[in-house]
Design an enzyme around this catalytic site. Structure first.
Site, PDB file in Angstrom:
ATOM      1  N   ASP A  26      -9.027   5.755   4.198  1.00 59.30           N
ATOM      2  CA  ASP A  26      -8.764   7.145   3.828  1.00 59.30           C
ATOM      3  C   ASP A  26      -7.438   7.589   4.419  1.00 59.30           C
ATOM      4  OD1 ASP A  26     -11.175   7.400   2.566  1.00 59.30           O
ATOM      5  OD2 ASP A  26     -11.991   8.940   3.902  1.00 59.30           O
ATOM      6  N   LYS A  83     -10.586  10.693  -4.938  1.00 59.81           N
ATOM      7  CA  LYS A  83     -11.966  11.147  -5.120  1.00 59.81           C
ATOM      8  C   LYS A  83     -12.059  12.281  -6.127  1.00 59.81           C
ATOM      9  CE  LYS A  83     -13.476  10.198  -0.360  1.00 59.81           C
ATOM     10  NZ  LYS A  83     -14.436   9.109  -0.494  1.00 59.81           N
ATOM     11  N   ARG A 167     -28.866  -2.594   4.116  1.00 59.76           N
ATOM     12  CA  ARG A 167     -30.096  -3.380   4.283  1.00 59.76           C
ATOM     13  C   ARG A 167     -31.075  -3.105   3.140  1.00 59.76           C
ATOM     14  NH1 ARG A 167     -31.263  -6.605   8.543  1.00 59.76           N
ATOM     15  NH2 ARG A 167     -30.279  -6.196  10.555  1.00 59.76           N
ATOM     16  N   GLY A 216     -19.307   5.909   8.031  1.00 58.43           N
ATOM     17  CA  GLY A 216     -19.636   5.830   9.451  1.00 58.43           C
ATOM     18  C   GLY A 216     -18.999   4.665  10.180  1.00 58.43           C
ATOM     19  N   GLY A 237     -13.207   5.792   6.577  1.00 59.19           N
ATOM     20  CA  GLY A 237     -12.765   7.155   6.292  1.00 59.19           C
ATOM     21  C   GLY A 237     -12.091   7.758   7.498  1.00 59.19           C
ATOM     22  N   SER A 238     -12.844   8.569   8.233  1.00 63.72           N
ATOM     23  CA  SER A 238     -12.275   9.274   9.373  1.00 63.72           C
ATOM     24  C   SER A 238     -11.994   8.327  10.535  1.00 63.72           C
ATOM     25  CB  SER A 238     -13.260  10.358   9.830  1.00 63.72           C
ATOM     26  OG  SER A 238     -13.869  10.963   8.707  1.00 63.72           O
TER      27      SER A 238
END
Lengths: 296, 192
Positions: A26, A83, A167, A216, A237-238
């Protein structure tokens, strides 16, 4: 009928194949895009605010400012993704007209439609969509997505949801491979997914599109973990630009995606990284603040 | 059975592995220099050439690959062809320089310009493999702007070379690994 052999589907999935083993980062401006490219990102995702800031600022999160995306497209030679809000097919048409290489119909933005996702097979540009389980992944593929990524919980810096999602998807795929024909019909009903896609997964043991992970990932170890669990590439991302040393962290995560099964190399990549982004305990987030429950 | 390495740093290495298997070879996924030992040839797949280049440098693979290429044939597709060229533009970047040719990155445009097309290969290609048109999958493909005197052009698209052979090495700007037709992979296996 879902046409796995159509030229447009093959060209879209073809680009997704080229991104395997890589890291999609990102970025919110041209300088960050350059840092990402120099670190070895296989693509960048252009957006106005990274997910952790969207979470913090609140309000409506929309498609990024076109000027920002254009500057990023001009700055780097790797593919540029952007996005669009879930169901916002006009944001998607505008991004397609702009010539971005991939559109993420993303739960990170505020949904524009609470019932319908974009009819993605009508577009020339490929789409990636988030999923928490196999049914969701196959519904998105039926709509024309050329790449699936786990939703995880964007902007949280917490890997637990991405782990749960990868998973779940991998387990549900494995289960299909041992079922008989009539059981697959029942599973298609349970998964709320088209039978032909369920049958395809049962026969091949994988999705008809690449299967990446997002939501995450904040450290080289996180990237290696989801790759070990079956993800074929990662989105960060972040995690990069909210850390104390973005350039070093970007390089380390690129190395981790390649060396995901080599602890010595991962140890090397994990040294001298500075502080990771702050993380959130997802169990303590109010239901309304979860991004992963957007989309269906 | 020939053992063929597939450089698996990033990109569509899995598609190449599957194509090699269908063509009757044993693919070996290569991520470290010591895995090059005992291979009959090497495929450099499609992907992002800048990413692969960074990983080649991070892992000290540039010299081992160049050394391997002096002894054994190498086949590169798309990003792989970029890494094999002596000259890269748009922008200029380092490469392995295995084939005397100039390649312009993303020469055909962005993803909206990607396509599946059918091309007529040169008679030489058909004679050495089998007759018939060749499906060419172009994905953000580079253009070969110049080939050296020792190169043999095996297929063109819109006048530009898209499949080129030079000594033991082979390069394609399209992705034969994404088509059912195995003639390009078989041609490479013939060279081993």
């Amino acid at each position: 009928m879902f046409d796995f052999t159509s030229e447009t589907f093959r060209v879209k999935v073809g680009l997704a194949e080229m991104l395997k083993g890589g890291v999609i980062m990102d970025v919110t401006n041209a300088e960050q895009a350059k840092i990402a490219e120099d670190a070895g990102a296989s693509a960048v995702m252009a957006l106005e605010r990274v997910p952790s800031d969207i979470r913090k600022d609140g309000g409506v999160a929309r498609m990024a400012n076109i000027g920002i995306i254009e500057k990023i497209m001009h700055e780097v030679n790797i593919p540029v993704m952007a996005k669009a809000r879930i169901g916002h097919f006009m944001e998607a048409r505008i991004l397609e007209a702009l010539g971005v290489d991939f559109i993420d119909e993303s739960e990170v933005l505020t949904p524009a439609d609470e019932e319908h996702h974009i009819a993605k097979s009508d577009y020339k540009v490929p789409f990636v969509c988030g999923a928490r389980n196999l049914g969701e992944a196959l519904r998105r593929i039926a709509e024309g997505a050329a790449m699936i990524r786990t939703k995880g919980e964007a902007g949280s810096g917490n890997i637990v949801e991405a782990v749960r999602h990868i998973r779940t998807i991998v387990k549900e795929m494995k289960q299909l491979t041992v079922l008989g024909k009539e059981e697959l019909v029942h599973q298609a009903k349970e998964l709320q997914a088209p039978l032909e896609l369920v049958e395809w997964v049962a026969a091949h043991g994988k999705l008809p599109t690449p299967n990446f992970s997002a939501g995450g990932i904040a450290t080289p170890a996180d990237a290696a973990l989801v790759m070990q669990l079956g993800a074929e590439a990662v989105f960060v991302g972040s995690g990069i630009f909210k850390s104390s040393d973005p350039s070093a962290r970007a390089v380390a995560i690129v190395q981790a995606a390649k060396n995901f099964d080599n602890p010595e190399k991962l140890l090397e990549a994990s040294r001298a990284l500075g502080e990771a982004m702050p993380g959130l305990d997802i169990a303590k987030l109010p239901e309304g603040e979860l991004m992963q429950t957007r989309g269906w | 059975m020939k053992k063929v390495g597939v450089l698996s740093l990033q990109g569509d290495f899995a598609a190449h592995g599957a194509a090699l298997q269908r063509a009757g070879a044993e693919p070996v996924y290569v991520r470290h220099a010591d895995e090059l030992a005992g291979l009959d040839g090497l495929v450099i797949p499609g992907g992002e050439s800048t990413t692969m280049l960074k990983l080649l440098r991070y892992d000290g693979l540039m010299e081992p690959l160049a050394e391997f290429a002096r002894r054994k044939p190498v086949f590169g597709t798309c990003a792989g062809a970029i890494l094999m060229a002596t000259e890269v533009s748009a922008p200029a970047q380092e490469s392995l320089g295995l084939m005397d040719m100039a390649v312009e990155r993303n020469g055909y445009g962005r993803q909206v310009d990607s396509r599946v097309t059918s091309i007529k290969p040169e008679p030489d290609f058909e004679r050495r493999t089998a007759p018939g048109k060749l499906e060419a999958v172009f994905i953000r493909a580079p253009i070969i702007r110049r080939v050296g005197a020792g190169a043999r052009i095996l297929a063109r698209y819109g006048g530009d070379p898209v499949l080129v052979e030079q000594g033991p090495h082979l390069a394609a700007t399209f992705h034969p690994e994404l088509s059912a037709d195995l003639r390009v992979h078989r041609l490479f296996l013939e060279k081993l």
